[in-house]
Write a protein that holds these residues in place. Structure first.
Motif, PDB file in Angstrom:
ATOM      1  N   ASN A   5      52.951  18.524  17.262  1.00 50.38           N
ATOM      2  CA  ASN A   5      53.466  17.213  16.865  1.00 50.38           C
ATOM      3  C   ASN A   5      54.276  16.538  17.969  1.00 50.38           C
ATOM      4  O   ASN A   5      54.940  15.530  17.727  1.00 50.38           O
ATOM      5  CB  ASN A   5      54.339  17.345  15.613  1.00 50.38           C
ATOM      6  CG  ASN A   5      53.576  17.900  14.434  1.00 50.38           C
ATOM      7  OD1 ASN A   5      53.722  19.068  14.083  1.00 50.38           O
ATOM      8  ND2 ASN A   5      52.730  17.076  13.839  1.00 50.38           N
ATOM      9  N   LYS A  21      54.106  15.606  10.639  1.00 47.92           N
ATOM     10  CA  LYS A  21      52.739  15.554  10.117  1.00 47.92           C
ATOM     11  C   LYS A  21      52.566  14.521   9.010  1.00 47.92           C
ATOM     12  O   LYS A  21      51.447  14.072   8.752  1.00 47.92           O
ATOM     13  CB  LYS A  21      52.344  16.940   9.605  1.00 47.92           C
ATOM     14  CG  LYS A  21      52.256  18.001  10.691  1.00 47.92           C
ATOM     15  CD  LYS A  21      51.874  19.353  10.127  1.00 47.92           C
ATOM     16  CE  LYS A  21      51.797  20.405  11.237  1.00 47.92           C
ATOM     17  NZ  LYS A  21      51.449  21.751  10.713  1.00 47.92           N
ATOM     18  N   LYS A  22      53.636  14.126   8.345  1.00 44.91           N
ATOM     19  CA  LYS A  22      53.539  13.186   7.229  1.00 44.91           C
ATOM     20  C   LYS A  22      53.036  11.814   7.661  1.00 44.91           C
ATOM     21  O   LYS A  22      52.524  11.049   6.848  1.00 44.91           O
ATOM     22  CB  LYS A  22      54.894  13.034   6.537  1.00 44.91           C
ATOM     23  CG  LYS A  22      55.967  12.423   7.410  1.00 44.91           C
ATOM     24  CD  LYS A  22      57.273  12.202   6.636  1.00 44.91           C
ATOM     25  CE  LYS A  22      57.191  10.977   5.761  1.00 44.91           C
ATOM     26  NZ  LYS A  22      58.490  10.662   5.120  1.00 44.91           N
ATOM     27  N   TYR A  23      53.192  11.482   8.953  1.00 46.00           N
ATOM     28  CA  TYR A  23      52.802  10.160   9.417  1.00 46.00           C
ATOM     29  C   TYR A  23      51.329  10.138   9.824  1.00 46.00           C
ATOM     30  O   TYR A  23      50.836  11.046  10.489  1.00 46.00           O
ATOM     31  CB  TYR A  23      53.675   9.735  10.602  1.00 46.00           C
ATOM     32  CG  TYR A  23      55.120   9.537  10.232  1.00 46.00           C
ATOM     33  CD1 TYR A  23      55.541   8.391   9.560  1.00 46.00           C
ATOM     34  CD2 TYR A  23      56.071  10.510  10.535  1.00 46.00           C
ATOM     35  CE1 TYR A  23      56.868   8.217   9.209  1.00 46.00           C
ATOM     36  CE2 TYR A  23      57.400  10.339  10.185  1.00 46.00           C
ATOM     37  CZ  TYR A  23      57.788   9.193   9.515  1.00 46.00           C
ATOM     38  OH  TYR A  23      59.099   9.031   9.161  1.00 46.00           O
ATOM     39  N   ASN A  24      50.649   9.061   9.431  1.00 45.52           N
ATOM     40  CA  ASN A  24      49.248   8.874   9.813  1.00 45.52           C
ATOM     41  C   ASN A  24      49.204   8.289  11.220  1.00 45.52           C
ATOM     42  O   ASN A  24      49.498   7.116  11.423  1.00 45.52           O
ATOM     43  CB  ASN A  24      48.547   7.936   8.830  1.00 45.52           C
ATOM     44  CG  ASN A  24      47.089   7.722   9.181  1.00 45.52           C
ATOM     45  OD1 ASN A  24      46.528   8.440  10.012  1.00 45.52           O
ATOM     46  ND2 ASN A  24      46.467   6.742   8.546  1.00 45.52           N
ATOM     47  N   ILE A  25      48.850   9.125  12.193  1.00 40.84           N
ATOM     48  CA  ILE A  25      48.907   8.691  13.584  1.00 40.84           C
ATOM     49  C   ILE A  25      47.529   8.696  14.244  1.00 40.84           C
ATOM     50  O   ILE A  25      47.418   8.538  15.459  1.00 40.84           O
ATOM     51  CB  ILE A  25      49.868   9.586  14.397  1.00 40.84           C
ATOM     52  CG1 ILE A  25      49.405  11.046  14.358  1.00 40.84           C
ATOM     53  CG2 ILE A  25      51.279   9.457  13.887  1.00 40.84           C
ATOM     54  CD1 ILE A  25      50.218  11.970  15.233  1.00 40.84           C
ATOM     55  N   ASN A  26      46.476   8.850  13.456  1.00 39.76           N
ATOM     56  CA  ASN A  26      45.136   8.975  14.037  1.00 39.76           C
ATOM     57  C   ASN A  26      44.709   7.723  14.799  1.00 39.76           C
ATOM     58  O   ASN A  26      43.862   7.795  15.684  1.00 39.76           O
ATOM     59  CB  ASN A  26      44.119   9.270  12.933  1.00 39.76           C
ATOM     60  CG  ASN A  26      44.309  10.654  12.330  1.00 39.76           C
ATOM     61  OD1 ASN A  26      44.707  11.573  13.033  1.00 39.76           O
ATOM     62  ND2 ASN A  26      44.044  10.793  11.044  1.00 39.76           N
ATOM     63  N   ASN A  27      45.270   6.574  14.484  1.00 39.19           N
ATOM     64  CA  ASN A  27      44.833   5.328  15.111  1.00 39.19           C
ATOM     65  C   ASN A  27      45.739   4.876  16.251  1.00 39.19           C
ATOM     66  O   ASN A  27      45.620   3.743  16.724  1.00 39.19           O
ATOM     67  CB  ASN A  27      44.764   4.213  14.061  1.00 39.19           C
ATOM     68  CG  ASN A  27      46.127   3.900  13.458  1.00 39.19           C
ATOM     69  OD1 ASN A  27      47.031   4.728  13.526  1.00 39.19           O
ATOM     70  ND2 ASN A  27      46.263   2.720  12.875  1.00 39.19           N
TER      71      ASN A  27
END
Length: 333
Positions: free
Chosen positions: A289, A304-310
């Motif tokens: 992370n 990990k709770k945050y959506n960071i794929n973009n």
């Protein structure tokens, strides 16, 4: 894993243990203080020096009394030892680059995203200040993830904390007193200016300032849940490790975003002093992370709770441009 003994049951020994245990097994500490023998440090037993004659483990000296201990070991006929040291060049840079470490990079432009107009004032551009892209990163993270409370370790002129103060519900600053001789000397050394410490932020009502050394600060006085932390204090390995450890103890690993300044150089080379201190303070299961930012010199811990794929910098054909408008204002101290 290779087994070792650490010579020095002290604070430096603790730091060495956290770092060395990433890839070695520390079977014990050695110390010349008889009162420590038979006790434990980090749940590891502390032995008298003669233990080395009864084992074939390598000894690593983790003490400020390096020369004295070297002479002691040599007089015992023991030469299987080395010295704990974070190796880096005069700028704090080592040989670890992104390709070697497989450290993913985040894209500042993608973090800004649709909220593509971010205005930041109160910038001095003094030597010793953060880069404007570092301030944009803090502000963009607040917007993108709807963060509320901000904590900063190491306030310079107040530019970084002011970059988020208008959109945060509450801001905390932990930094040396404004009249501390170190702060005065730093301003003189870096930019040959009078002490402009907290110049922009000291009159902001939303900012709660603690005039203290972060390494000695009692973080339990902060009762609010902190959403974003910016660590930009003492840049020594020991201080970065201690600040990072204190922050993780305060906020845990599941909810809070943490940003470190001077994580990498402008040439995308990791600054080993910062990087290694963070890896030592951060449990292995959370190393994935930890990210660098493509523009600027910061590193980021994103739970990990945050959506960071973009928001990864994963397109070599993609280039963001930024429009900068400068409105200069003369200030006096």
């Amino acid at each position: 894993m290779e087994k070792i003994l650490l010579f020095g049951a002290s604070k430096l020994g603790e730091i060495a243990y956290d770092y060395m245990s990433l890839n070695k097994t520390v079977v014990g500490f050695i110390d010349n203080d008889e009162e420590k023998w038979g006790k434990t440090l980090k749940n590891i037993p502390i032995y008298p020096p003669n233990i080395i004659l009864e084992s074939d483990y390598e000894v690593i000296i983790a003490s400020s009394y390096v020369e004295e201990i070297r002479r002691q070991l040599n007089s015992m006929g023991f030469n299987n030892y080395s010295i704990f040291n974070i190796t880096c060049d005069k700028n704090g840079l080592g040989n670890s680059g992104f390709s070697q470490n497989n450290l993913k990079r985040l894209s500042l432009g993608r973090i800004i995203g649709e909220n593509n107009k971010l205005s930041i004032g109160n910038l001095s551009f003094l030597n010793g200040s953060s880069l404007i892209t570092d301030y944009l990163l803090l502000r963009a993270l607040m917007y993108k993830f709807n963060l509320k409370n901000y904590l900063e370790i190491g306030t310079w002129t107040g530019e970084s904390i002011m970059s988020v103060s208008d959109i945060a519900e509450k801001c905390y600053s932990i930094s040396l007193p404004d009249d501390d001789m170190l702060m005065i000397d730093i301003f003189k050394t870096y930019c040959d200016k009078n002490n402009f410490s907290r110049f922009f932020s000291k009159d902001e009502e939303k900012i709660i300032s603690y005039y203290d050394n972060s390494l000695e600060f009692d973080f339990s006085v902060i009762k609010d849940k902190i959403d974003l932390v910016f660590i930009d204090g003492d840049h020594s390995y020991e201080a970065i490790y201690k600040d990072s450890t204190n922050i993780f103890e305060l906020v845990g690993f599941e909810d809070t975003i943490i940003v470190w300044h001077d994580f990498k150089s402008n040439t995308n080379q990791l600054i080993d002093t910062t990087y290694n201190a963070i890896l030592t303070a951060l449990p292995k299961e959370f190393h994935e992370n930890l990210f660098a930012v493509d523009t600027g010199i910061c590193g980021v811990y994103l739970p990990k709770k945050y959506n960071i794929n973009n928001i990864f910098d994963d397109d070599s054909n993609e280039l963001f441009s930024y429009k900068i408008v400068v409105d200069a204002k003369r200030n006096y101290l």
